[in-house]
Design an enzyme around this catalytic site. Sequence first.
Site, PDB file in Angstrom:
ATOM      1  N   CYS A   9      37.391  40.645  44.037  1.00  0.00           N
ATOM      2  CA  CYS A   9      36.639  42.021  44.761  1.00  0.00           C
ATOM      3  C   CYS A   9      37.731  43.318  44.169  1.00  0.00           C
ATOM      4  O   CYS A   9      38.844  43.031  44.110  1.00  0.00           O
ATOM      5  CB  CYS A   9      36.635  42.140  45.968  1.00  0.00           C
ATOM      6  SG  CYS A   9      35.318  41.086  46.405  1.00  0.00           S
TER       7      CYS A   9
ATOM      8  N   CYS B 296      41.436  32.406  49.244  1.00  0.00           N
ATOM      9  CA  CYS B 296      40.302  33.275  50.310  1.00  0.00           C
ATOM     10  C   CYS B 296      39.703  32.416  51.289  1.00  0.00           C
ATOM     11  O   CYS B 296      39.041  32.574  52.114  1.00  0.00           O
ATOM     12  CB  CYS B 296      39.498  34.125  49.369  1.00  0.00           C
ATOM     13  SG  CYS B 296      38.198  33.119  48.333  1.00  0.00           S
TER      14      CYS B 296
END
Length: 234
Positions: free
Chosen positions: A200, A228
């Site tokens: 992102c 993540c």
Amino acid sequence: MNEQLELISGQIAGMDPVAALRRLTEQYPGRVVFSTSFGWEDQVITHLIFSNDLPIEVFTLETGRLFPETYYVWNRTLEIYNKPIKAYFPEAEALQRMVDAKGPSSFYTSVENRKECCYIRKIEPLKRALSGHKIWVTGIRAEQSPNRHDMRNLEWDEGNQMIKYHPLFEWSLDEVKDFIKKHNIVYNTLHDRGFPSIGCAPCTRAVLEGEDFRAGRWWWEDQSKKECGLHATT
């Protein structure tokens, strides 16, 4: 499950990625899936799947926070291969509740908030994407981060209750880039600007000379573990 892993591992041992992927689709017809984030490795695997007409569903996680360069690669990949890439989005109500309560950039304020954002935008959509499948193909390579050295090219994912296969696990970055050049594969130009790992936009920066491969991901946090949760190994 260890017996099944060893059996499959023995069957694909020595095979090139295309042959191994084809064998897996024969064993698990309609139940092999590949996740792409349009990075170097994923573009190589996408090329192998699409150019060989392998019956593998290709999907991506549309977090809503991707780089413009990533969307460009996504569009060009669709145009070049004329094959579908399925997009999985965050669950709208959960995303709205988080943003309403904490704002659009809560992930900067604490590890807990960052993990919440990753869960809503990536982990939960991933679980939907993987549902009903048996083999999850990824672009993981051993040299990408220290905690990936202990992984194998074929492994059991306890959290998702499925087998993961990393066809480029033993490849070096130079081998990946050489393959891309040889086959004229479209890739994310952020790689040329110091982004070895692209996620992102708010959570990814260029890596400085001498820094770890994943130093550009969540750089404001503890540098010891850069995952993540998509590819947790413990």
